[in-house]
Design an enzyme around this catalytic site. Structure first.
Site, PDB file in Angstrom:
ATOM      1  N   GLY A 122      18.652   8.445  -5.914  1.00 25.83           N
ATOM      2  CA  GLY A 122      17.951   9.079  -7.016  1.00 25.83           C
ATOM      3  C   GLY A 122      18.559  10.464  -7.236  1.00 25.83           C
ATOM      4  N   SER A 189      24.604   7.137  -2.732  1.00 28.47           N
ATOM      5  CA  SER A 189      24.391   7.807  -4.010  1.00 28.47           C
ATOM      6  C   SER A 189      23.810   9.194  -3.737  1.00 28.47           C
ATOM      7  CB  SER A 189      23.486   6.937  -4.889  1.00 28.47           C
ATOM      8  OG  SER A 189      23.494   7.383  -6.224  1.00 28.47           O
ATOM      9  N   TRP A 190      22.656   9.547  -4.317  1.00 30.04           N
ATOM     10  CA  TRP A 190      22.023  10.811  -3.939  1.00 30.04           C
ATOM     11  C   TRP A 190      21.768  10.847  -2.434  1.00 30.04           C
ATOM     12  CZ3 TRP A 190      20.603  15.652  -3.997  1.00 30.04           C
ATOM     13  CH2 TRP A 190      19.523  16.059  -3.211  1.00 30.04           C
ATOM     14  N   ASP A 345      32.849   2.061  -9.378  1.00 26.87           N
ATOM     15  CA  ASP A 345      31.557   2.731  -9.446  1.00 26.87           C
ATOM     16  C   ASP A 345      31.535   3.618 -10.688  1.00 26.87           C
ATOM     17  OD1 ASP A 345      29.311   4.354  -9.101  1.00 26.87           O
ATOM     18  OD2 ASP A 345      29.523   4.383  -6.921  1.00 26.87           O
ATOM     19  N   HIS A 373      28.524   0.411  -8.149  1.00 27.08           N
ATOM     20  CA  HIS A 373      27.781   1.445  -7.449  1.00 27.08           C
ATOM     21  C   HIS A 373      26.754   0.917  -6.455  1.00 27.08           C
ATOM     22  CE1 HIS A 373      25.872   5.336  -6.847  1.00 27.08           C
ATOM     23  NE2 HIS A 373      24.696   4.827  -7.190  1.00 27.08           N
TER      24      HIS A 373
END
Length: 398
Positions: A122, A189-190, A345, A373
């Protein structure tokens, strides 16, 4: 064990090697004679799939015997790359981390196993049951938690006291609450951003790191995805995201969405949240995944996902410089780590993983050639499982 010497005999012109190999030494004959006094075979083909080095010594004519010594190359068993079966938590709870926020946490796997903490993406994405499947439940004590404002944590979608540094403090509070001296850190990711920031802040508490879909939260990464770069690959997904914003506000979509995601009108927030979330969900897989895209239809999920993401991106991740995470790699250079990146990605393009790889060449770098991703794409999931298996073996062999 039966051995196929076809390739060896063709390449070395040895003729027929006879007799069965008996380890550690064996005797056989060869025709025609070989004039060399010593030679090496490297990686012959063995029926059964094992590799060996063969050394032939002490031969001068075809009447003389050849002494061959078979040596194991000490290759470890191939790492498991299959997701583990779904499991249920053996413990869940809520931890009050501030006057405002309470976070949800859970534990699954082996209560006496090696601790690993899963940091979700996120920010605002929350955890899901499938996140447990990347880890061997017999070896790992698996800790999942929802970051401030996300998932089951409360208050929902709250931006107050919600910064990277607050989350790092929460991770430490959770570690202490669960009485864990140190743990492995896993984030995508985050989650990779937070994993790096946490590990650089508390390297003495980290036994290993697995990162996926690298996001360093630099301006060029935000611009790529939210200001039109990725639109070149997904124009059909981009246009609904773009069209929600009037033309006179399109000089900065992050700013324009920030205004709407923080509107006093809840319906305006929901509309912006759905558009923001749909854009990301439609680009998260190399081949768009309908189940993922449907997340954008949920007002509850979308509001936390979009509001918290936009809040962090507007504030540049709350980092002092654009290159903060790269500038502090020396603090974690000694930690065993694996970086997994999908070649295609679109959300977190490979340039960031490549920059991290160059700054941190000591970490294993795995590029999945046929993936985007999402951690749930088969090639990425396989490498994430394998990365945890590798760190598991390192821990076992200490």
């Amino acid at each position: 064990m039966p051995i196929d010497f076809t390739e060896i005999t063709n390449q070395m012109n040895l003729g027929l090697l006879q007799n069965t190999l008996l380890f550690p030494h064996f005797t056989t004959t060869t025709t025609p004679p070989i004039s060399s006094s010593q030679f090496f075979f490297k990686n012959p083909t063995f029926t059964g799939g094992k590799n060996w080095v063969l050394r032939a010594q002490n031969y001068c004519s075809k009447s003389e015997s050849i002494q061959l010594v078979a040596e194991s190359m000490d290759i470890k068993n191939e790492l498991n790359k299959n997701l583990y079966e779904q499991i249920e938590p053996y413990a869940t709870g809520f931890l009050k981390v501030s006057d405002v926020h309470t976070i949800y946490w859970e534990q699954s796997g082996n209560p006496s196993g090696h601790p690993v903490v899963f940091l979700h993406g996120g920010p605002g994405g929350g955890t899901s049951p499938g996140n447990r499947r990347f880890f061997d439940p017999e070896f790992y004590r698996i800790i999942l938690f929802d970051q401030r404002g996300a998932g089951k944590s409360t208050p929902h979608a709250c931006l107050e006291e919600n910064t990277t540094w607050d989350l790092i403090k929460d991770i430490e509070k959770l570690r202490e609450h669960l009485e864990i001296p140190e743990w492995q850190v896993f984030g995508g990711s985050w989650g990779s951003t937070l994993a790096l920031a946490y590990s650089q802040s508390h390297p003495d508490k980290v036994t290993g790191i697995v990162l996926r879909g690298i996001f360093l939260l630099r301006k060029k990464e935000i611009d790529w995805f939210y200001e039109g770069g990725a639109a070149a690959l997904y124009p059909d997904a981009w246009e609904p995201f773009r069209d929600l914003i009037p033309e006179n506000e399109r000089d900065c979509f992050v700013k324009a969405y920030h205004k709407r995601l923080n509107s006093d009108d809840l319906n305006t927030q929901y509309e912006a949240a759905r558009a923001w979330t749909k854009w990301e969900m439609m680009t998260a897989h190399l081949i768009p995944n309908e189940e993922t895209i449907k997340k954008g239809d949920s007002d509850e999920f979308s509001l936390a996902f979009a509001r918290i993401e936009n809040h962090y991106f507007t504030n540049k991740g709350f980092f002092s410089t654009d290159s903060h995470l790269l500038d502090n790699i020396d603090k974690i250079r000694h930690i065993n780590a694996v970086i997994v990146q999908g070649r295609y990605d679109c959300c977190c393009p490979m340039m960031s993983a490549w920059d991290l790889h160059k700054a941190w060449p000591e970490a294993d770098f795995k590029v999945v050639p046929d993936a985007g991703h999402s951690a749930n794409e088969p090639g990425i999931a396989a490498e994430l499982v394998a990365a945890n298996e590798k760190l598991k073996n390192i821990i076992r062999n200490k």
